[in-house]
Write an enzyme that holds these catalytic residues in place. Structure first.
Site, PDB file in Angstrom:
ATOM      1  N   LEU A 192       0.816  -1.212   0.000  1.00 15.75           N
ATOM      2  CA  LEU A 192       0.000   0.000   0.000  1.00 15.75           C
ATOM      3  C   LEU A 192       0.848   1.259   0.000  1.00 15.75           C
ATOM      4  CD1 LEU A 192      -2.923  -0.769   2.467  1.00 15.75           C
ATOM      5  CD2 LEU A 192      -2.952  -0.849  -0.010  1.00 15.75           C
ATOM      6  N   CYS A 193       1.989   1.195  -0.684  1.00 14.90           N
ATOM      7  CA  CYS A 193       2.781   2.420  -0.729  1.00 14.90           C
ATOM      8  C   CYS A 193       3.216   2.710  -2.167  1.00 14.90           C
ATOM      9  CB  CYS A 193       3.968   2.352   0.217  1.00 14.90           C
ATOM     10  SG  CYS A 193       4.894   0.841   0.114  1.00 14.90           S
ATOM     11  N   GLY A 194       2.297   2.512  -3.088  1.00 16.90           N
ATOM     12  CA  GLY A 194       2.549   2.915  -4.470  1.00 16.90           C
ATOM     13  C   GLY A 194       3.735   2.205  -5.082  1.00 16.90           C
TER      14      GLY A 194
END
Lengths: 289, 85
Positions: free
Chosen positions: A89-91
């Site tokens: 969830l951090c691109g």
């Protein structure tokens, strides 16, 4: 055309996704502040250490220099220490780091060097394993602690230094992101072992007395320097993870909002169409009588 | 008439203040640092740093683990691996 009920359910599910991404964004924003503060607090130590290092390293050179500074004479086997996050969830953060690492590995291999990997953090494992399956020397698990700190850095450093003393590799590079802002985290490749000789510091001219001796101090200093480098990398990854997560989740929230708007318009149109059809049916029924 | 004293750990800058004297547990014996000390560098062993804020004052004791101390014209800097508060 999806039925009204289907559309309604779809809108509901997108809305709950949006709630999650929004929450994650806010959490990341709060954690980012903390991670940034930690990174800033660690700076004085690194700066001072570097200052001491550069003043010492210029004095102790040549044959007397410890192995960690001078290297073991060979340049064949390279070890890439890749620092990734433990959570997603951090691109594109992790894929950027992995890409930089693989690029570096290819470059070294093209020069005829042997490359292996030492992976820190969970998220780098799968993509690197896919490309260099047999060349992964070790995973270091940081997922058991909430905020990887100096202790983890020290463990990694001890591990690396032991491997180096054992001649398992000749040169180690550290691959980690440099936190520039919440939007930009540049992957950085940096030589870790042998410790690159810093530029000679400005000598103040005064004669410094060393206790025990210059070499003994340097010998103690070098492992510490490696630890500090790794600690810095861990702090950078923590800040980068939160920054990237914040940006990615902000985008996700905005996309979800757009999707909800589009679906709502579609829902309203179909609802209106259904009403119109019903009315037409009633009117034409009445006319037929 | 003061010695600038800084105690730094990897996590943070623990102390940065002007003091009268600091006693440091050097690896080859304890040493005290007053203002105007000659440039000096030493590794330190695990032990207690005693900070005297003024002459004759009761020392503030800080337990530290590993690291080294540097004395230059700006003052005394202790880089410790850990500080036990």
């Amino acid at each position: 055309m999806a039925s009204l009920k289907e559309l309604k359910n779809r809108i509901g599910s997108v809305k709950s996704t949006q709630k999650i991404t929004k929450a994650k964004q806010m959490v990341a924003a709060a954690k980012l502040r903390r991670a940034q503060a930690a990174a800033e607090a660690a700076r004085p130590y690194a700066e001072r250490l570097e200052g001491v290092m550069s003043s010492l390293a210029s004095k102790v050179s040549g044959d007397g220099a410890p192995k960690l500074l001078a290297g073991n004479g060979a340049d064949q086997h390279h070890l890439l220490v890749v620092v990734n996050t433990d959570k997603g969830l951090c691109g594109g953060l992790n894929s950027n780091i992995v890409r930089a690492a693989i690029l570096k590995a290819r470059e070294l291999e093209a020069d005829g060097k042997k490359v292996s990997f030492y992976l820190v953090g969970k998220k780098g494992r799968a993509p690197i394993k896919r490309v260099f399956e047999s060349q992964i020397a070790k995973h270091f698990d940081t997922s058991t602690v909430r905020y990887p700190g100096f202790e983890e850095a020290a463990n990694i450093a001890d591990d690396l230094i032991a491997l180096f003393a054992d001649n398992q590799f000749d040169v180690a590079h550290l691959v980690y992101p440099t936190f520039k802002s919440a939007l930009v985290q540049d992957p950085t490749v940096q030589q870790l072992i042998p410790v690159p000789t810093p530029e000679a510091a400005q000598q103040t001219g005064s004669i410094v007395e060393y206790e025990p001796g210059e070499e003994e101090i340097l010998e103690e200093l070098l492992p510490r320097f490696v630890k500090t480098q790794l600690f810095g990398a861990l702090l950078e990854i923590a800040a980068s993870e939160q920054g990237a997560s914040m940006t990615a989740m902000d985008n996700a929230t905005r996309n979800a909002g757009d999707l909800i708007n589009r679906l709502t318009i579609q829902y309203n149109r179909s609802r209106q169409a259904a009403i119109t059809t019903e009315l037409v049916e009633i009117i034409s029924g009445a006319e037929a009588l | 008439m003061a010695l600038h004293f800084e105690l730094v750990t990897p996590e943070k800058l623990v102390r940065s203040e002007d003091v009268y004297m600091v006693q440091v547990p050097g690896s080859e014996g304890d040493f005290g640092v007053l203002e105007g000390h000659a440039p000096f560098m030493s590794t330190i062993s695990n032990g207690t740093v005693s900070v005297f804020s003024t002459q004759g004052a009761a020392p503030v004791e800080i337990a530290i683990e590993g690291g080294f101390a540097e004395v230059n014209d700006k003052g005394l800097t202790i880089l410790a691996e850990r500080v036990n508060d």
